[in-house]
Design a protein around this motif. Sequence first.
Motif, short mmCIF file in Angstrom:
data_model
loop_
_atom_site.label_atom_id
_atom_site.label_comp_id
_atom_site.label_asym_id
_atom_site.label_seq_id
_atom_site.Cartn_x
_atom_site.Cartn_y
_atom_site.Cartn_z
N UNK A 44 3.16 15.66 4.15
CA UNK A 44 2.04 15.53 3.21
C UNK A 44 1.31 14.22 3.45
N UNK A 45 0.14 14.14 2.90
CA UNK A 45 -0.74 13.00 3.18
C UNK A 45 -0.10 11.65 2.87
N UNK A 46 0.55 11.51 1.71
CA UNK A 46 1.09 10.20 1.34
C UNK A 46 2.25 9.80 2.26
N UNK A 47 3.06 10.78 2.69
CA UNK A 47 4.20 10.50 3.56
C UNK A 47 3.69 10.10 4.95
N UNK A 48 2.69 10.84 5.44
CA UNK A 48 2.12 10.53 6.76
C UNK A 48 1.50 9.13 6.78
N UNK A 49 0.85 8.76 5.67
CA UNK A 49 0.23 7.43 5.58
C UNK A 49 1.30 6.34 5.61
N UNK A 50 2.42 6.58 4.93
CA UNK A 50 3.52 5.60 4.92
C UNK A 50 4.11 5.44 6.31
N UNK A 51 4.25 6.57 7.03
CA UNK A 51 4.78 6.49 8.41
C UNK A 51 3.89 5.59 9.26
N UNK A 52 2.59 5.73 9.09
CA UNK A 52 1.66 4.90 9.86
C UNK A 52 1.77 3.44 9.43
N UNK A 53 1.80 3.19 8.11
CA UNK A 53 1.88 1.82 7.58
C UNK A 53 3.12 1.10 8.08
N UNK A 54 4.24 1.84 8.19
CA UNK A 54 5.50 1.22 8.59
C UNK A 54 5.73 1.25 10.10
N UNK A 55 4.81 1.87 10.83
CA UNK A 55 4.90 1.88 12.29
C UNK A 55 5.88 2.90 12.86
N UNK A 56 6.15 3.98 12.12
CA UNK A 56 7.09 5.00 12.59
C UNK A 56 6.35 6.08 13.39
N UNK B 111 0.80 -1.22 0.00
CA UNK B 111 0.00 0.00 0.00
C UNK B 111 0.84 1.28 0.00
N UNK B 112 2.16 1.16 -0.05
CA UNK B 112 3.03 2.33 0.01
C UNK B 112 2.90 3.15 -1.27
N UNK B 113 2.68 4.45 -1.13
CA UNK B 113 2.51 5.36 -2.26
C UNK B 113 3.75 5.36 -3.16
N UNK B 114 3.54 5.58 -4.45
CA UNK B 114 4.63 5.67 -5.41
C UNK B 114 5.18 7.10 -5.53
N UNK B 115 4.59 8.03 -4.77
CA UNK B 115 5.12 9.39 -4.75
C UNK B 115 6.45 9.42 -4.00
N UNK B 116 7.25 10.45 -4.27
CA UNK B 116 8.55 10.54 -3.62
C UNK B 116 8.40 10.88 -2.15
N UNK B 117 9.17 10.20 -1.32
CA UNK B 117 9.12 10.38 0.12
C UNK B 117 10.33 11.19 0.59
N UNK B 118 10.35 12.45 0.21
CA UNK B 118 11.40 13.37 0.65
C UNK B 118 10.72 14.66 1.08
N UNK B 119 10.95 15.06 2.33
CA UNK B 119 10.22 16.18 2.92
C UNK B 119 11.16 17.09 3.69
N UNK B 120 11.13 18.38 3.38
CA UNK B 120 11.91 19.37 4.13
C UNK B 120 11.17 19.62 5.45
N UNK B 121 11.60 18.95 6.50
CA UNK B 121 10.87 18.97 7.76
C UNK B 121 11.11 20.26 8.56
#
Length: 368
Positions: free
Chosen positions: A309-321, A280-290
């Motif tokens: 952003x929404x896709x990055x936050x969703x990946x963090x949840x999916x991976x348990x970060x 379910x991991x988004x294919x968008x780039x996961x690089x964020x100027x925090x």
Amino acid sequence: MSKASDTVRQFTVGTDDDGIRLDRWFQRHLPEANFNIVSRWARTGQLRLDGARATPGDRVMTGQVIRVPPADGAAQAERAPKPKRPVNPLSADQTEFAQSLVVHRDAAALVLNKPPGLATQGGTGTTEHVDGLLDALVFDAEGRPKLVHRLDKDTSGVLLVARSSRAAAHFAKAFSSRTARKVYWAIVVGIPEVNDGWIDLPIGKQPGTGGEKMHVDEKEGSPARTRYRVVDRVGNRAAWVELQPHTGRTHQLRVHMAAIGHPIVGDGKYGGREAFLTGTISRKMHLHARRLRVDHPDGGQIDMRAELPEHFAATMIDLGFTVAHGDALPLDEVKFSETPEGKRRLVANKAKAARKERKGERRARGTR
């Protein structure tokens, strides 16, 4: 800046122009008077600063009065003002969208949280970009905001915009001298062998790509240095890393992570097929100027974070970060002497000291 006469003209230097050269002041406010015209006025004594004769290289200060001779036909013919490019007015939706990006606002700066997919500036085939939205972000300032750095189109996060020429000069110097500190978060494929390390690999334009793609170039590349730290991991599948660039090369973080075998998730340009995770991991780039920390022109600092952003936050949840784990890491401190500007100043000071020493030796020999 205020006009006092239609013949001999007088202008009062504003706060945004404090400390700039007189010729630069003309570029900003009377562009029809080019350097040759200003030099001629100075040579003939017609250009005055608080009543005294002035030269194009003089520095102006807030409140000083610049005396400018009347505009003449020759000057206008020498450099007629160029017609301004027509600007398409922003729609209500565009204005609302632009203002929704603002996460900080003061007299000198705006901080935006740029979404992925929005370019910072226009280019071939790029019609939607931050630069094109800046007319919606004037608010109570006198002029249009100014970009002082940029983020890649597919990179999200903190983007600083200056609200005056004075602030733009200050921030531009902070970015060029590397005293501004930037923190990026990325999800990368696989797990780096070293949890806390440096990537020191020169970067140059990849031949045959028209400058659109960079690569590691040991022979002709520009020095590039990145600090990385693994914040968390998921088995051997992926890692969450914090990245702090200590140089500012194009696509530096993307090239460096791909070069050590751990491309940023979603970065097919540098990681190819290996840059995408299954499931379910988004294919968008996961690089964020925090985070961005930079000295404020009026004292103190701007220290801002941008939400994921929404896709990055969703990946963090999916991976348990857990987001808080990344924010707990300390920011690298950089000594001024270690920055490019600091090193140049150190060399200049040593050369100046050597010249003084040689001059003293010559004087001593002359007294014998």
